[in-house]
Design a protein around this motif. Structure first.
Motif, PDB file in Angstrom:
ATOM      1  N   SER A   1     -25.526 -11.503  14.695  1.00 27.65           N
ATOM      2  CA  SER A   1     -24.780 -10.669  15.179  1.00 27.65           C
ATOM      3  C   SER A   1     -25.020  -9.294  15.066  1.00 27.65           C
ATOM      4  CB  SER A   1     -23.139 -10.652  14.553  1.00 27.65           C
ATOM      5  OG  SER A   1     -23.440 -10.611  13.198  1.00 27.65           O
ATOM      6  N   GLY A   2     -26.078  -8.894  14.505  1.00 25.03           N
ATOM      7  CA  GLY A   2     -26.584  -7.594  14.480  1.00 25.03           C
ATOM      8  C   GLY A   2     -25.926  -6.557  13.621  1.00 25.03           C
ATOM      9  N   GLU A   3     -25.978  -5.209  14.165  1.00 24.27           N
ATOM     10  CA  GLU A   3     -25.211  -4.197  13.579  1.00 24.27           C
ATOM     11  C   GLU A   3     -23.718  -4.062  14.057  1.00 24.27           C
ATOM     12  OE1 GLU A   3     -26.588  -0.382  14.402  1.00 24.27           O
ATOM     13  OE2 GLU A   3     -25.629  -0.139  16.316  1.00 24.27           O
ATOM     14  N   MET A   4     -23.492  -4.907  15.031  1.00 21.60           N
ATOM     15  CA  MET A   4     -22.176  -4.788  15.507  1.00 21.60           C
ATOM     16  C   MET A   4     -21.131  -5.600  14.791  1.00 21.60           C
ATOM     17  SD  MET A   4     -21.795  -2.752  18.221  1.00 21.60           S
ATOM     18  CE  MET A   4     -20.206  -3.179  19.306  1.00 21.60           C
ATOM     19  N   GLY A   5     -21.923  -6.522  13.920  1.00 24.79           N
ATOM     20  CA  GLY A   5     -20.957  -7.531  13.428  1.00 24.79           C
ATOM     21  C   GLY A   5     -20.340  -8.568  14.224  1.00 24.79           C
ATOM     22  N   PHE A   6     -19.727  -9.284  13.678  1.00 20.33           N
ATOM     23  CA  PHE A   6     -18.977 -10.759  14.232  1.00 20.33           C
ATOM     24  C   PHE A   6     -18.004 -10.333  15.300  1.00 20.33           C
ATOM     25  CE2 PHE A   6     -15.924 -14.166  14.193  1.00 20.33           C
ATOM     26  CZ  PHE A   6     -16.981 -15.113  14.549  1.00 20.33           C
ATOM     27  N   ASP A   7     -17.219  -9.323  15.179  1.00 18.85           N
ATOM     28  CA  ASP A   7     -16.107  -9.119  15.740  1.00 18.85           C
ATOM     29  C   ASP A   7     -16.333  -8.502  17.162  1.00 18.85           C
ATOM     30  OD1 ASP A   7     -14.451 -10.169  13.865  1.00 18.85           O
ATOM     31  OD2 ASP A   7     -14.232  -8.019  12.920  1.00 18.85           O
ATOM     32  N   ASN A   8     -15.527  -9.064  18.097  1.00 21.91           N
ATOM     33  CA  ASN A   8     -15.537  -8.321  19.616  1.00 21.91           C
ATOM     34  C   ASN A   8     -17.040  -8.343  20.227  1.00 21.91           C
ATOM     35  OD1 ASN A   8     -12.745  -7.623  19.075  1.00 21.91           O
ATOM     36  ND2 ASN A   8     -13.086  -5.939  17.930  1.00 21.91           N
ATOM     37  N   ASN A   9     -17.583  -9.209  20.164  1.00 21.47           N
ATOM     38  CA  ASN A   9     -18.719  -9.424  21.195  1.00 21.47           C
ATOM     39  C   ASN A   9     -19.059 -10.999  21.355  1.00 21.47           C
ATOM     40  OD1 ASN A   9     -20.868 -10.416  18.603  1.00 21.47           O
ATOM     41  ND2 ASN A   9     -20.126  -8.550  17.928  1.00 21.47           N
ATOM     42  N   ALA A  10     -20.182 -11.259  21.899  1.00 20.61           N
ATOM     43  CA  ALA A  10     -20.510 -12.628  22.231  1.00 20.61           C
ATOM     44  C   ALA A  10     -20.589 -13.473  21.064  1.00 20.61           C
ATOM     45  CB  ALA A  10     -21.797 -12.642  23.080  1.00 20.61           C
ATOM     46  N   ALA A  11     -20.928 -13.101  20.032  1.00 19.26           N
ATOM     47  CA  ALA A  11     -20.920 -14.038  18.677  1.00 19.26           C
ATOM     48  C   ALA A  11     -19.563 -14.161  18.400  1.00 19.26           C
ATOM     49  CB  ALA A  11     -21.507 -13.086  17.524  1.00 19.26           C
ATOM     50  N   SER A  12     -18.535 -13.564  18.378  1.00 21.37           N
ATOM     51  CA  SER A  12     -17.225 -13.865  17.886  1.00 21.37           C
ATOM     52  C   SER A  12     -16.572 -14.690  18.971  1.00 21.37           C
ATOM     53  CB  SER A  12     -16.470 -12.681  17.477  1.00 21.37           C
ATOM     54  OG  SER A  12     -16.282 -11.986  18.823  1.00 21.37           O
ATOM     55  N   ALA A  13     -17.120 -15.149  20.125  1.00 24.23           N
ATOM     56  CA  ALA A  13     -16.457 -15.714  21.222  1.00 24.23           C
ATOM     57  C   ALA A  13     -16.698 -17.136  20.897  1.00 24.23           C
ATOM     58  CB  ALA A  13     -16.857 -15.600  22.512  1.00 24.23           C
ATOM     59  N   PHE A  14     -17.614 -17.670  20.001  1.00 24.64           N
ATOM     60  CA  PHE A  14     -17.847 -19.149  19.560  1.00 24.64           C
ATOM     61  C   PHE A  14     -16.554 -19.870  19.460  1.00 24.64           C
ATOM     62  CE2 PHE A  14     -18.638 -22.879  17.120  1.00 24.64           C
ATOM     63  CZ  PHE A  14     -19.713 -23.362  17.645  1.00 24.64           C
ATOM     64  N   LYS A  15     -16.511 -21.203  20.413  1.00 24.09           N
ATOM     65  CA  LYS A  15     -15.552 -21.884  20.012  1.00 24.09           C
ATOM     66  C   LYS A  15     -15.910 -23.117  20.433  1.00 24.09           C
ATOM     67  CE  LYS A  15     -10.578 -22.515  21.046  1.00 24.09           C
ATOM     68  NZ  LYS A  15      -9.291 -22.076  21.777  1.00 24.09           N
ATOM     69  N   SER A  16     -15.590 -24.160  19.734  1.00 22.03           N
ATOM     70  CA  SER A  16     -16.004 -25.840  19.830  1.00 22.03           C
ATOM     71  C   SER A  16     -14.685 -26.445  20.001  1.00 22.03           C
ATOM     72  CB  SER A  16     -16.911 -26.096  18.698  1.00 22.03           C
ATOM     73  OG  SER A  16     -16.981 -27.462  18.345  1.00 22.03           O
ATOM     74  N   LYS A  17     -14.724 -27.451  20.852  1.00 22.05           N
ATOM     75  CA  LYS A  17     -13.698 -28.573  20.799  1.00 22.05           C
ATOM     76  C   LYS A  17     -13.505 -29.403  19.744  1.00 22.05           C
ATOM     77  CE  LYS A  17     -11.926 -31.773  24.275  1.00 22.05           C
ATOM     78  NZ  LYS A  17     -12.168 -32.614  25.350  1.00 22.05           N
ATOM     79  N   LEU A  18     -14.759 -29.623  19.050  1.00 20.01           N
ATOM     80  CA  LEU A  18     -14.493 -30.334  17.819  1.00 20.01           C
ATOM     81  C   LEU A  18     -14.178 -29.428  16.580  1.00 20.01           C
ATOM     82  CD1 LEU A  18     -17.478 -33.037  18.648  1.00 20.01           C
ATOM     83  CD2 LEU A  18     -14.989 -33.077  19.044  1.00 20.01           C
ATOM     84  N   GLY A  19     -14.240 -28.347  16.703  1.00 19.14           N
ATOM     85  CA  GLY A  19     -13.937 -27.403  15.524  1.00 19.14           C
ATOM     86  C   GLY A  19     -14.943 -27.144  14.474  1.00 19.14           C
ATOM     87  N   LYS A  20     -16.234 -27.218  15.513  1.00 19.97           N
ATOM     88  CA  LYS A  20     -17.443 -26.960  14.460  1.00 19.97           C
ATOM     89  C   LYS A  20     -17.575 -25.374  14.149  1.00 19.97           C
ATOM     90  CE  LYS A  20     -20.379 -30.871  15.838  1.00 19.97           C
ATOM     91  NZ  LYS A  20     -21.734 -31.317  16.233  1.00 19.97           N
ATOM     92  N   ILE A  21     -17.934 -25.248  12.929  1.00 20.98           N
ATOM     93  CA  ILE A  21     -18.154 -23.862  12.452  1.00 20.98           C
ATOM     94  C   ILE A  21     -19.676 -23.201  12.526  1.00 20.98           C
ATOM     95  CG2 ILE A  21     -17.694 -22.333  10.296  1.00 20.98           C
ATOM     96  CD1 ILE A  21     -15.227 -23.727  11.662  1.00 20.98           C
ATOM     97  N   PRO A  22     -19.727 -22.136  13.026  1.00 22.39           N
ATOM     98  CA  PRO A  22     -21.247 -21.627  13.109  1.00 22.39           C
ATOM     99  C   PRO A  22     -21.574 -20.783  11.903  1.00 22.39           C
ATOM    100  CG  PRO A  22     -19.610 -20.092  14.402  1.00 22.39           C
ATOM    101  CD  PRO A  22     -18.966 -21.223  13.853  1.00 22.39           C
ATOM    102  N   ILE A  23     -22.634 -20.365  11.672  1.00 21.48           N
ATOM    103  CA  ILE A  23     -23.233 -19.566  10.697  1.00 21.48           C
ATOM    104  C   ILE A  23     -23.480 -18.208  11.370  1.00 21.48           C
ATOM    105  CG2 ILE A  23     -25.031 -19.271   9.113  1.00 21.48           C
ATOM    106  CD1 ILE A  23     -25.231 -22.203   8.593  1.00 21.48           C
ATOM    107  N   ASP A  24     -22.862 -17.049  10.757  1.00 23.16           N
ATOM    108  CA  ASP A  24     -22.943 -15.802  11.106  1.00 23.16           C
ATOM    109  C   ASP A  24     -23.908 -14.950  10.139  1.00 23.16           C
ATOM    110  OD1 ASP A  24     -21.335 -12.841  11.023  1.00 23.16           O
ATOM    111  OD2 ASP A  24     -22.505 -13.449  12.865  1.00 23.16           O
ATOM    112  N   ILE A  25     -24.873 -14.303  10.865  1.00 19.23           N
ATOM    113  CA  ILE A  25     -26.002 -13.695   9.874  1.00 19.23           C
ATOM    114  C   ILE A  25     -25.902 -12.168  10.620  1.00 19.23           C
ATOM    115  CG2 ILE A  25     -28.236 -13.379   8.964  1.00 19.23           C
ATOM    116  CD1 ILE A  25     -28.743 -16.454   9.343  1.00 19.23           C
TER     117      ILE A  25
END
Length: 574
Positions: A161-185
């Motif tokens: 997610s870079g300097e912008m961090g997790f919120d309010n960008n393409a990284a934070s839009a991750f959503k899985s039907k099975l509820g899988k959890i991503p790893i954010d760096i």
């Protein structure tokens, strides 16, 4: 955890490679050009054919035309480089650093590239459109989430997610039907690989040992190895102790750790050589003079606004007055771009994930030696020659590096910083992408990988050289994959801007979306998202939108016509 063990040990036990879900999704890397830097010097093809309608704008340029003694008479041009009959921006005709001190032709990247332009995003705004790159329906499933749901890889998605961090960008839009959890760096992490395998790594001691999780990891590894070997009919050959298994696992992890450090060094070298002391033909191959104050203004310039005169030198709240503007970039960096590409290569080649989002940080650490605050300049109203002078001579801004950067959201970024900054950004990205794709080819993974480079929207430039606005009625997505066998450009754009949705009237050919015959309307992002999902072999997260690309006989085929530039009538229509 079982799937993670399978992937970690894949280099040792080839029998642990089979997917439990049949057809595996393709690998997906979203290279997110966050904050929407200008793409016309990079990968936005504005005049695809020699006879394409093209209306110039003083700021839409790809190289310097002439560098005169008078800095206020600087001239530019929109130059192109022809590849397979398509006019790419001129930087595609140049070279970029390769490994071990070599040089690579950027044009090599074009052979596996499909550029989709002229997509109307429908709404303005950085946050919403950035998140839509990953999840085209608000609060709906993301493309990466769909990939994760159909993947047998141990890590659902890696979000860089870079300097912008997790919120309010393409990284934070991750959503899985099975509820899988991503790893954010994000940029607070020093070692991406150790963070990625953190559940199996003890920070209290050196090496992969010393905690309760490790014991469970070893036990599950033992059980899993026995299961796969038994299924392969070789359980009797597996006569080893728990201690030997432990050594094997630690060796596998430590080998990957060493590999990661080698990759970081490789990509760090590529990025540094791409940005510093460059000689890009037509851009940084000759001195770019700044200006010195006081400076005279010709009498035909009746404006009282300093930006109207010095707009091309503007970078945010300052005017750049270096003796040679190229020296600004001698200390430049793109923070963590090397770490991001290193973990992407490691993860795809070792089957750790099928999905990665990479937020590209801006070019930073620019070396300002002589710059002037906009608020500290004034244009005299006296008799000719009129002069631009300093209000306070003691406030010249000197010798600053740390906080200076090329601003991608270029509302107040003039022609020169935009041209040089975007050219250097693309040079660094293409250097990394060429090496990344070479490694995928060597591993037999390039046909099974889709790289998607995109920002929120394109940009509408002013005519006074002083900056640009959000071009949300135009968006460009660049796709790179082994299934693309020749350069392709699709999507129609208007040759000029006169509709009510434009910031500036008659701002020229900048990428504003125009209708496509096969759709009966302008492209929207749903068409791009459905196309990407189709390529990745997963359901579209926006199933009501038609795909404009298809994979036939292992090759990517457009389902719409080649790119065209359309003229306008008074209503802003074809």
């Amino acid at each position: 955890m079982d799937m993670f063990v399978s992937s970690i040990l894949s280099g040792v036990f080839n029998t642990i490679q089979a997917s439990e879900r049949g057809v595996q999704p393709r690998n997906y890397l979203l290279v997110n050009l966050i904050d929407a830097p200008a793409r016309w010097p990079m990968d936005l093809v504005l005049r695809p054919k020699d006879d394409s309608l093209f209306v110039p704008n003083p700021m839409i340029v790809t190289r310097f035309n002439e560098i005169p003694k008078n800095p206020l008479e600087m001239s530019f041009e929109y130059a192109t480089h022809k590849i397979s009959g398509i006019n790419f921006p001129s930087i595609w005709g140049t070279t970029t650093p390769g490994p071990r001190g070599s040089e690579r032709k950027i044009a090599d990247l074009a052979q596996n590239t499909c550029i989709i332009r002229g997509c109307n995003m429908g709404i303005d705004g950085h946050v919403r459109n950035n998140m839509r790159l990953a999840a085209p329906n608000q609060d709906g499933l993301s493309i990466g989430g769909q990939v994760a749901d159909f993947s047998s890889r141990p890590i659902p998605t890696i979000l860089l997610s870079g300097e912008m961090g997790f919120d309010n960008n393409a990284a934070s839009a991750f959503k899985s039907k099975l509820g899988k959890i991503p790893i954010d760096i994000d940029d607070r992490v020093d070692d991406y690989f150790k963070f990625l395998i953190d559940p199996f790594y003890s920070k209290n001691v050196l090496g992969f040992r010393g905690n309760a999780v490790r014991k469970e990891f070893v036990q599950k590894s033992t059980d899993l190895i026995r299961f796969h070997l038994k299924r392969a009919g070789s359980d009797r050959k597996f006569q080893t102790s728990r201690k030997n298994i432990e050594r094997l696992i630690e060796k596998s992890l430590e080998t990957l750790d060493r590999d990661y450090q080698i990759l970081v060094n490789k990509y760090s070298d590529l990025v540094s050589r791409s940005l510093r002391n460059t000689r890009i033909p037509g851009v940084t191959d000759r001195a770019i003079p700044g200006f010195e104050l006081p400076i005279s203004v010709k009498k035909e310039r009746l404006t009282r606004v300093v930006e109207d005169v010095l707009g091309m030198y503007k970078n945010e709240s300052e005017f750049l007055g270096e003796k040679d503007l190229r020296t600004i970039y001698d200390t430049s960096e793109i923070i963590n771009l090397a770490n991001q590409f290193a973990i992407a290569e490691l993860s795809f080649k070792n089957n750790l994930t099928n999905s990665i989002v990479l937020n590209v940080n801006p070019i930073t650490h620019l070396n300002y030696q002589r710059s002037y605050a906009v608020s500290n300049l004034e244009l005299s109203d006296g008799p000719n020659p009129r002069m631009i002078t300093l209000k306070n001579p003691n406030k010249i801004l000197k010798s600053r590096i740390r906080d200076n950067h090329y601003e991608p959201d270029a509302h107040r970024t003039g022609t020169i910083p935009t041209l040089v900054g975007s050219s250097l950004l693309f040079r660094a990205l293409s250097s990394c992408l060429l090496e990344f794709t070479d490694q995928l080819k060597a591993a037999g993974l390039f046909n099974e990988t889709l790289i998607h480079m995109a920002g929120e929207f394109d940009r509408e430039p002013r005519k006074d050289h002083s900056g640009s606005e959000h071009g949300w009625t135009g968006h460009t997505s660049t796709l790179i994959s082994g299934i693309i066998q020749k350069p392709q450009v699709i999507g129609n754009i208007y040759s000029d801007s006169i509709s009510n949705t434009d910031f500036f009237k008659n701002s020229g050919t900048w990428g504003k979306g125009a209708p496509v015959a096969e759709l009966g309307r302008t492209l929207n992002y749903g068409n791009i998202a459905s196309s990407i999902a189709s390529i990745l072999r997963v359901p579209s997260p926006i199933s009501n939108e038609k795909s404009i690309l298809a994979v036939k006989s292992g090759r990517l085929r457009p389902l719409i016509e080649e790119a065209k530039n359309l003229g306008l009538n008074k209503e802003g229509m074809k």
